[in-house]
Design an enzyme around this catalytic site. Structure first.
Site, short mmCIF file in Angstrom:
data_model
loop_
_atom_site.label_atom_id
_atom_site.label_comp_id
_atom_site.label_asym_id
_atom_site.label_seq_id
_atom_site.Cartn_x
_atom_site.Cartn_y
_atom_site.Cartn_z
N TYR A 137 0.87 -1.38 -0.34
CA TYR A 137 0.26 -0.13 0.20
C TYR A 137 1.00 0.73 0.08
O TYR A 137 2.01 1.15 -0.33
CB TYR A 137 -1.92 -0.11 1.40
N LYS B 96 -20.96 -18.74 -11.49
CA LYS B 96 -19.72 -18.48 -12.90
C LYS B 96 -18.65 -18.39 -12.45
O LYS B 96 -17.34 -18.61 -12.72
CB LYS B 96 -20.82 -17.11 -14.30
C1 PYR Z 1 -25.66 -22.08 -18.87
C2 PYR Z 1 -26.32 -21.12 -18.93
O1 PYR Z 1 -25.75 -20.12 -18.94
C3 PYR Z 1 -27.78 -20.32 -19.02
O2 PYR Z 1 -28.14 -21.69 -18.50
O3 PYR Z 1 -27.83 -19.18 -19.46
MG MG Z 2 -26.67 -17.63 -18.37
#
Ligand code: PYR
Ligand code: MG
Ligand code: NAI
Length: 471
Positions: free
Chosen positions: A112, A167
């Site tokens: 920092y 994700k």
């Molecule tokens: C897997 C995916 O990205 C969906 O079903 O929207």
């Molecule tokens: Mg999707």
């Protein structure tokens, strides 16, 4: 046989009095049709035992049935019922962690202020150093406006978070790529483009997710033009890449050629249009698109600009009518629409050895159990059946490859290379009807996709990292 749950796995905390045997518990659950997965002892008291019993049930009504059956039995108290899927979401699924501990003032003054200031100045002098000296090198933004979340529709940005966190988690686990979920409280394409451009300096790539069509096409196209980092709409291209991988293998089993296939795509949205385009690039010429109103008719004008494109580039036999009219004699059905669209009658009208990819999430166009007697190959997007055609097989490796090459774009060649790499992960002699696509947990997939995509980035001139030997 284990019940196919849609994420409904329960932990029942039970107090079992001395007058009740544990067999009473198993009988009550069994008679109500629940499936016991695990049993743990939590506390052993003088007059009672507390146990956690993990049970799979079909749905919420079934959960109530199982709980009622237990409550009816003398000596069994149901203390608590937790849904295991909700339990893993408590407090979210990801976190940010430092790469080194900050143990003293000396560390502090380097990570920092004041030390960090020299690093800032170095990047100010040469902005490309952001790739060496910040997380930009390995970080992707997973951006949504929550308008087409899975098949759930426009549920808004807050409700989209669990999918985007998921994700991000998969990016990290499968490819070591750091990803942030970014859920935007706007549906305005201009505003989305502006916001993504404004946050782009901190990222090496942008993964657009679950943005409804047709806005998703314009947003992606503009961002690809205006940013110097890769922008990839996962629901379009991720789906298309994995679908092509599955089809490359499936046609080997049924001994058909791409150029001879008659394909029906239902759901002409983000995934449906990109899937059509990649199939055409792979040599398929006879594709008919079907949406809620029926077949997209050849040459007809549509208000939706993408359907207008579709009408000019599909349906060579000028079919009209409904899915039933489209599917007559088809070799392949691609579903990226919604639950229950495909009926057994449709399957019976298909050509020999039907291939059905029912990819709507979370509930496919037809249940595999229902389709199996009438088709040669069935695949879905789900984790709990064989042949999972899901974009998770490609987005981690595609971004890992693009980041490795420091690519400015993810182009068609990179996507086709990814599809081929995924398909080739299954040796020819192991291909069979239940195994046309490698498992998400096959570690070779991400390696192969990363390598193929990085090589394609160099071959097509979009790589910006000097050494092609770096991978
Ligand atoms: C897997 C995916 O990205 C969906 O079903 O929207
Ligand atoms: Mg999707
Ligand atoms: N397995 C996988 O990897 C993926 C699966 N999907 C699934 O595909 C579906 C569509 O996703 P997107 O293309 O992103 O959504 P989208 O909203 O862009 O497009 C969906 C299209 O399907 C149409 N549709 C909905 N219900 C229909 C029905 N009953 N009959 C005919 N058409 C119907 C809609 O009118 C729309 O044009 C979702 O269920 C999603 O979960 C999407 C991406 C990846």
């Amino acid at each position: 046989m284990a019940i196919q749950t849609n994420g409904l796995s329960l932990i029942l905390r039970l107090k079992i009095g001395a007058q009740a045997a544990f067999s009473e518990v198993t009988r009550a659950i069994g008679e109500a049709g629940g499936d016991i997965i695990a049993v743990d002892i939590i506390h052993v008291g003088k007059d009672s035992v507390i146990r956690d019993v993990t049970v799979n049930v079909h749905n919420e009504d079934h959960r109530e049935e199982v709980v009622r059956a237990l409550r009816k039995r003398a000596g069994i108290e149901v203390i608590n019922v937790s849904d295991r899927t909700f339990l893993v979401h408590l407090g979210g699924k990801i976190e940010v962690q430092g790469k080194m501990p900050v143990k003293n003032r000396d560390d502090l003054s380097r990570v920092y202020t004041p030390g960090v200031a020299r690093v800032c100045e170095a990047i100010h002098e040469d902005p490309s150093k952001a790739f060496q000296l910040t997380i930009k090198r390995n970080t992707v933004a997973v951006v949504t406006d929550g308008t087409a979340v899975l098949g759930l529709g426009d549920i808004g940005p807050a409700a989209a978070m669990p999918v985007m966190e998921g994700k991000a988690m998969l990016f990290k686990q499968f490819a070591g790529v750091d990803a942030f979920p970014i859920c935007l409280n706007t549906k305005d394409p201009d505003e989305i483009v502006q916001i993504v451009k404004a946050i782009a300096p901190g990222f090496g790539g942008i993964n657009l997710e679950d943005i409804s069509s047709p806005r998703c096409f314009e947003i992606e196209e503009r961002l690809r033009k205006e940013l110097d980092i890769p922008v990839f709409h996962d629901d379009q291209h991720g789906t298309a890449v994995v679908l092509l991988a599955g089809l490359l293998n499936a046609i080997q089993i049924v001994e058909k050629k791409m150029s001879d296939l008659r394909v029906v795509v239902t759901g002409i949205g983000a995934a449906g249009i990109a899937s059509t385009k990649i199939l055409q690039a792979a040599g398929v010429t006879n594709i008919v698109g079907v949406d809620r109103h029926g077949i997209i008719e050849a040459g007809k004008s549509y208000e939706n600009p993408m359907w207008d494109w579709y009408a000019k580039h599909s349906n060579p036999e000028s079919r009209t009518g409904t899915l039933a009219d489209a599917i007559e004699g088809a070799d392949v059905f691609i579903g990226v629409s919604g639950p229950g669209v495909l009926k057994v009658e449709h399957l019976k009208a298909m050509n020999r050895d039907p291939i059905v990819f029912a990819m709507a999430n979370p509930v496919p166009e037809i249940a595999p159990e229902e389709a199996e007697p009438y088709v040669r190959i069935i695949a879905t997007g789900r984790s709990d059946y064989p042949n999972q055609i899901n974009n998770v097989l490609c987005f981690p490796g595609i971004f890992a490859g693009a980041l490795r090459a420091r690519a400015s774009d993810i182009n068609e060649e990179m996507k086709l290379a990814a599809a081929k790499a995924i398909a080739d992960c299954i040796p020819r002699d192991q291909l069979n009807e239940q195994y046309i696509i490698p498992s998400v947990f096959n570690a070779d997939v991400v390696k192969a996709v990363k390598q193929a995509v990085a090589e394609a980035a160099y071959a097509t001139g979009v790589a910006r990292r000097e050494s092609p030997h770096a991978f």
